[in-house]
Design a protein around this motif. Structure first.
Motif, PDB file in Angstrom:
ATOM      1  N   LEU A  54      -1.913   8.790  -0.374  1.00 33.29           N
ATOM      2  CA  LEU A  54      -2.907   7.578  -0.210  1.00 33.29           C
ATOM      3  C   LEU A  54      -3.129   7.695   1.239  1.00 33.29           C
ATOM      4  O   LEU A  54      -2.378   7.930   2.116  1.00 33.29           O
ATOM      5  CB  LEU A  54      -2.554   6.412  -0.743  1.00 33.29           C
TER       6      LEU A  54
ATOM      7  N   ASN B 221      -4.579   9.984  -4.413  1.00 36.78           N
ATOM      8  CA  ASN B 221      -4.548  11.209  -5.189  1.00 36.78           C
ATOM      9  C   ASN B 221      -3.141  11.408  -5.700  1.00 36.78           C
ATOM     10  O   ASN B 221      -2.135  10.377  -5.460  1.00 36.78           O
ATOM     11  CB  ASN B 221      -4.939  12.308  -4.478  1.00 36.78           C
TER      12      ASN B 221
ATOM     13  N   THR C 262      -7.967   5.418  -0.601  1.00 33.60           N
ATOM     14  CA  THR C 262      -8.277   6.560  -1.387  1.00 33.60           C
ATOM     15  C   THR C 262      -6.849   6.919  -1.830  1.00 33.60           C
ATOM     16  O   THR C 262      -5.768   7.044  -1.231  1.00 33.60           O
ATOM     17  CB  THR C 262      -8.845   7.831  -0.781  1.00 33.60           C
TER      18      THR C 262
ATOM     19  N   LYS D  39     -10.662  -0.096  -0.013  1.00 36.64           N
ATOM     20  CA  LYS D  39     -11.247   0.937   0.556  1.00 36.64           C
ATOM     21  C   LYS D  39     -10.397   2.101   0.712  1.00 36.64           C
ATOM     22  O   LYS D  39     -10.798   2.990   1.392  1.00 36.64           O
ATOM     23  CB  LYS D  39     -11.776   0.467   1.950  1.00 36.64           C
TER      24      LYS D  39
ATOM     25  N   SER E 164      -3.463   0.023  -6.945  1.00 39.88           N
ATOM     26  CA  SER E 164      -4.179   1.050  -7.200  1.00 39.88           C
ATOM     27  C   SER E 164      -4.536   1.468  -8.805  1.00 39.88           C
ATOM     28  O   SER E 164      -5.489   2.400  -8.934  1.00 39.88           O
ATOM     29  CB  SER E 164      -3.179   2.425  -6.627  1.00 39.88           C
TER      30      SER E 164
END
Length: 210
Positions: A91, A87, A85, A83, A41
């Motif tokens: 995740l 935060n 995401t 692909k 990440s």
């Protein structure tokens, strides 16, 4: 040694022999899945892939053919965050694959050729219910391979495995491994004795609890 387990994550360039992602080692025994996910990440988009190599195991890369083969006693866990995401609280959309001895990963498409001694699981062997994980691993076994194979893809009663883990801030997170339409499980006896799984494309998410 203590800083390796408890200190901050440190990423560094290798010798350039393997250009297809981040490498971590001593993977399953030291429960480094979380560390590898953090590493991919933090990497740039071209390095959103990571490979965790077990002890007594090698991921042999043939640059002339752009392929890597798993050899040895353990597995290589492939993490695909291309692909996904991320935060500050979790995740979504990380893909996890568990590759066993004799499996070959072909680049750049990252196509897996499964050891021909293994067969696609078309009828699950087990019918276990409510097989929740403790920590990142199964209460029935100590290996990620067996949790993803034995309890998930080879278990007719489970489409997902999850657990709750505490955070340093006092809250909790739900870690969930879930089968998707692309998930495939393979099983076979290696050397006539060893129960071995290959599991492809399990979705991993981490979300706040409540």
């Amino acid at each position: 040694m203590e800083s390796q387990e408890n200190g901050p994550l440190v990423l560094g360039d290798g010798f350039g022999f393997f250009p297809h992602g981040v490498i971590d080692q001593h993977f399953d025994r030291k429960a480094r899945l979380g560390r590898l996910i953090v590493a991919v990440s933090a990497a740039d988009a071209q390095q959103a892939f990571g490979y965790g190599i077990d002890e007594d195991t090698a991921f042999v890369y043939d640059a002339s053919r752009d392929k890597a083969t798993v050899i040895g006693a353990g597995t290589v866990v492939a993490v695909d965050a291309a692909k996904a995401t991320f935060n500050e609280v979790g995740l979504q959309g990380v893909r996890i694959s568990v590759l066993g001895p004799g499996d070959v990963l072909e680049f750049p498409a990252r196509k897996v050729s499964v050891n021909p001694k293994k067969s696609l699981i078309t009828k699950e062997y087990l019918t276990l219910e409510q097989t929740h994980l403790s920590s990142l691993f199964s209460p029935y076994s100590g290996r990620l391979e067996e949790a993803m194979g034995f309890l998930l893809t080879d278990n007719a009663n489970e489409n997902a495995l999850e657990t709750r883990v505490p955070t340093i801030s006092g809250g909790e997170r739900i870690i969930r491994f879930e089968q998707t339409g692309d998930t495939r499980g393979y099983w076979g006896y290696l050397d006539g004795q060893l129960d071995s799984y290959t599991v492809l494309n399990v979705s991993l998410s981490i979300t706040p609890y409540r």
